[in-house]
Design a protein around this motif. Structure first.
Motif, PDB file in Angstrom:
ATOM      1  N   ALA A   1       0.834  -1.203   0.000  1.00 27.02           N
ATOM      2  CA  ALA A   1       0.000   0.000   0.000  1.00 27.02           C
ATOM      3  C   ALA A   1       0.868   1.252   0.000  1.00 27.02           C
ATOM      4  O   ALA A   1       0.620   2.201  -0.755  1.00 27.02           O
ATOM      5  N   LYS A   2       1.902   1.233   0.810  1.00 26.41           N
ATOM      6  CA  LYS A   2       2.787   2.401   0.906  1.00 26.41           C
ATOM      7  C   LYS A   2       3.622   2.579  -0.356  1.00 26.41           C
ATOM      8  O   LYS A   2       3.706   3.680  -0.902  1.00 26.41           O
ATOM      9  N   SER A   3       4.207   1.500  -0.863  1.00 28.81           N
ATOM     10  CA  SER A   3       5.115   1.617  -2.009  1.00 28.81           C
ATOM     11  C   SER A   3       4.383   1.895  -3.312  1.00 28.81           C
ATOM     12  O   SER A   3       4.920   2.571  -4.199  1.00 28.81           O
ATOM     13  N   ALA A   4       3.156   1.389  -3.455  1.00 27.21           N
ATOM     14  CA  ALA A   4       2.397   1.578  -4.694  1.00 27.21           C
ATOM     15  C   ALA A   4       1.386   2.717  -4.600  1.00 27.21           C
ATOM     16  O   ALA A   4       0.674   2.991  -5.567  1.00 27.21           O
ATOM     17  N   GLY A   5       1.307   3.360  -3.435  1.00 26.44           N
ATOM     18  CA  GLY A   5       0.384   4.471  -3.260  1.00 26.44           C
ATOM     19  C   GLY A   5      -1.075   4.051  -3.273  1.00 26.44           C
ATOM     20  O   GLY A   5      -1.939   4.762  -3.778  1.00 26.44           O
ATOM     21  N   LEU A   6      -1.361   2.867  -2.697  1.00 29.64           N
ATOM     22  CA  LEU A   6      -2.727   2.340  -2.662  1.00 29.64           C
ATOM     23  C   LEU A   6      -3.300   2.412  -1.257  1.00 29.64           C
ATOM     24  O   LEU A   6      -2.550   2.440  -0.270  1.00 29.64           O
ATOM     25  N   ASP A   7      -4.610   2.430  -1.178  1.00 30.96           N
ATOM     26  CA  ASP A   7      -5.274   2.396   0.113  1.00 30.96           C
ATOM     27  C   ASP A   7      -5.059   1.019   0.744  1.00 30.96           C
ATOM     28  O   ASP A   7      -5.269  -0.009   0.097  1.00 30.96           O
ATOM     29  N   GLU A   8      -4.658   0.998   1.992  1.00 32.35           N
ATOM     30  CA  GLU A   8      -4.353  -0.281   2.639  1.00 32.35           C
ATOM     31  C   GLU A   8      -5.574  -1.185   2.722  1.00 32.35           C
ATOM     32  O   GLU A   8      -5.463  -2.411   2.569  1.00 32.35           O
ATOM     33  N   ALA A   9      -6.745  -0.615   2.948  1.00 29.66           N
ATOM     34  CA  ALA A   9      -7.967  -1.426   3.017  1.00 29.66           C
ATOM     35  C   ALA A   9      -8.248  -2.087   1.666  1.00 29.66           C
ATOM     36  O   ALA A   9      -8.707  -3.234   1.604  1.00 29.66           O
ATOM     37  N   LEU A  10      -7.969  -1.359   0.574  1.00 32.86           N
ATOM     38  CA  LEU A  10      -8.148  -1.931  -0.763  1.00 32.86           C
ATOM     39  C   LEU A  10      -7.208  -3.110  -0.970  1.00 32.86           C
ATOM     40  O   LEU A  10      -7.616  -4.173  -1.453  1.00 32.86           O
ATOM     41  N   VAL A  11      -5.957  -2.943  -0.587  1.00 37.73           N
ATOM     42  CA  VAL A  11      -4.973  -4.013  -0.755  1.00 37.73           C
ATOM     43  C   VAL A  11      -5.379  -5.250   0.038  1.00 37.73           C
ATOM     44  O   VAL A  11      -5.283  -6.382  -0.442  1.00 37.73           O
ATOM     45  N   ARG A  12      -5.870  -5.039   1.241  1.00 37.91           N
ATOM     46  CA  ARG A  12      -6.261  -6.179   2.086  1.00 37.91           C
ATOM     47  C   ARG A  12      -7.469  -6.928   1.521  1.00 37.91           C
ATOM     48  O   ARG A  12      -7.625  -8.135   1.746  1.00 37.91           O
ATOM     49  N   SER A  13      -8.315  -6.231   0.791  1.00 35.86           N
ATOM     50  CA  SER A  13      -9.544  -6.864   0.291  1.00 35.86           C
ATOM     51  C   SER A  13      -9.387  -7.474  -1.098  1.00 35.86           C
ATOM     52  O   SER A  13     -10.199  -8.302  -1.511  1.00 35.86           O
ATOM     53  N   MET A  14      -8.352  -7.085  -1.835  1.00 31.24           N
ATOM     54  CA  MET A  14      -8.225  -7.570  -3.208  1.00 31.24           C
ATOM     55  C   MET A  14      -7.564  -8.951  -3.252  1.00 31.24           C
ATOM     56  O   MET A  14      -6.937  -9.394  -2.297  1.00 31.24           O
ATOM     57  N   THR A  15      -7.724  -9.633  -4.378  1.00 30.65           N
ATOM     58  CA  THR A  15      -7.043 -10.910  -4.585  1.00 30.65           C
ATOM     59  C   THR A  15      -5.556 -10.637  -4.758  1.00 30.65           C
ATOM     60  O   THR A  15      -5.164  -9.851  -5.625  1.00 30.65           O
ATOM     61  N   ARG A  16      -4.742 -11.246  -3.919  1.00 27.91           N
ATOM     62  CA  ARG A  16      -3.306 -10.969  -3.939  1.00 27.91           C
ATOM     63  C   ARG A  16      -2.565 -11.903  -4.895  1.00 27.91           C
ATOM     64  O   ARG A  16      -2.984 -13.028  -5.137  1.00 27.91           O
ATOM     65  N   ALA A  17      -1.457 -11.411  -5.408  1.00 34.21           N
ATOM     66  CA  ALA A  17      -0.633 -12.203  -6.316  1.00 34.21           C
ATOM     67  C   ALA A  17      -0.044 -13.411  -5.599  1.00 34.21           C
ATOM     68  O   ALA A  17       0.325 -13.338  -4.428  1.00 34.21           O
ATOM     69  N   THR A  18       0.024 -14.518  -6.314  1.00 32.42           N
ATOM     70  CA  THR A  18       0.720 -15.712  -5.839  1.00 32.42           C
ATOM     71  C   THR A  18       2.059 -15.762  -6.561  1.00 32.42           C
ATOM     72  O   THR A  18       2.120 -15.574  -7.776  1.00 32.42           O
ATOM     73  N   TYR A  19       3.126 -16.006  -5.820  1.00 29.57           N
ATOM     74  CA  TYR A  19       4.464 -15.994  -6.415  1.00 29.57           C
ATOM     75  C   TYR A  19       4.984 -17.407  -6.633  1.00 29.57           C
ATOM     76  O   TYR A  19       4.783 -18.287  -5.798  1.00 29.57           O
TER      77      TYR A  19
END
Length: 309
Positions: free
Chosen positions: A258-276
């Motif tokens: 959220a900090k590095s990409a300038g995104l809302d932290e709540a949005l990041v927590r709710s979205m489907t996250r990348a699998t590496y």
């Protein structure tokens, strides 16, 4: 996919006729290119967790707008390694840029897809046959997104040659759907969660390629791999350790992303996250190359082993 502009830029830089924003090369330091998004955040997580130091590397990380620019930097020698999507890497090599994959990056998995085919909420589109004569938005024409959508259409009663594709940024896709400019879109996070009230799922289209495959990788030039074999191995080990950590530490990575990409932290927590990806394997690469060759994103078929550094 690496477009003509990026390719010409890379070749010009390699010839020394243009300057390229780069980090000065220093002894014991590896210069890494990343994109400020979830799919390319591993270099940042590795630095945060000290995984580079653990394997004896000192990484200098520079962010770029896209993987095409990173391939250009790697080809020119301005970067040692960096992230790019699989189709771009393969196309670049076929066009004469000597780059290979030294570590896995994002892994597509049907269990947790970060890229899907969507339609406007309330749209009656259901199958591939419904997309005949329709327009689908993709972020890059003839790239992996178009390949995935085309393969899904053809496997589900449609004819992708009768479908139009339009290049749009992910951020503009929802409005284009709502306004009727397009009928469907291959969209990824965070746009997919950000616009969830106005779009709905049409298909997990990437599954037409395979249930699991590498979306991207970290590339280096043939010359750098040859001259820095141990550093290449150390970097690969650091990225794989990062993948294993990040895949199981979503809360910690959400704050940092959220900090590095300038995104809302709540949005990041709710979205489907990348699998590496936790391994570099030909069976996770070959399906993408086969599909890309079938739909013209590659000039000719390619064996996945040709891309492994």
């Amino acid at each position: 996919m690496l477009n003509r502009r990026d390719l010409l830029f890379a070749l010009a830089v390699a010839g020394g006729s243009l300057g390229f924003p780069s980090i000065a090369r220093a002894a014991g330091k590896i210069r890494v290119g990343a994109v400020a998004s979830d799919v390319s955040a591993e270099p940042l997580y590795a630095e945060m967790q000290g995984f580079y130091r653990k394997v004896g590397l000192d990484a200098a990380i520079q962010t770029f707008p896209n993987g095409g620019a990173i391939i250009a930097g790697v080809a020119s020698g301005a970067l040692d390694t960096g992230f790019a999507n699989l189709t771009s890497i393969a196309a670049a090599r076929q066009r004469g840029l000597p780059v290979k994959i030294v570590a896995p990056a994002t892994l597509y998995t049907s269990k947790s897809p970060v890229t899907v085919l969507v339609k406007a909420r309330g749209s009656k589109l259901k199958t591939g046959s419904d997309l005949r004569g329709k327009t689908i938005a993709v972020s890059t024409l003839r790239g992996e997104l178009q390949v995935g959508a085309s393969l899904w259409i053809d496997k589900n009663g449609g004819d992708s040659s009768k479908t139009q594709f339009l290049e749009l940024p992910f951020s503009a896709m929802s409005a284009a759907l709502a306004g009727g400019r397009i009928d469907a879109a291959m969209i990824t996070e965070p746009a997919m969660t950000l616009h969830k009230d106005t779009i709905e799922l049409l298909s997990d289209a990437y599954t037409a390629i395979a249930d699991e495959f590498l979306i991207g990788g970290f590339v280096a030039s043939d010359a750098w791999i040859r001259d820095n074999r141990e550093d290449a191995k150390r970097f690969g080990a650091a990225i794989i350790e990062t993948a294993k950590w990040a895949n199981t530490h979503r809360a910690e990575t959400a704050v940092f992303l959220a900090k590095s990409a300038g995104l809302d932290e709540a949005l990041v927590r709710s979205m489907t996250r990348a699998t590496y990806g936790e391994r570099l394997a030909v069976e996770q690469i070959q399906p993408v190359l086969d599909a890309a060759a079938k739909y013209g994103s590659l000039k000719e078929p390619m064996n996945a082993k040709e891309l492994l550094g």
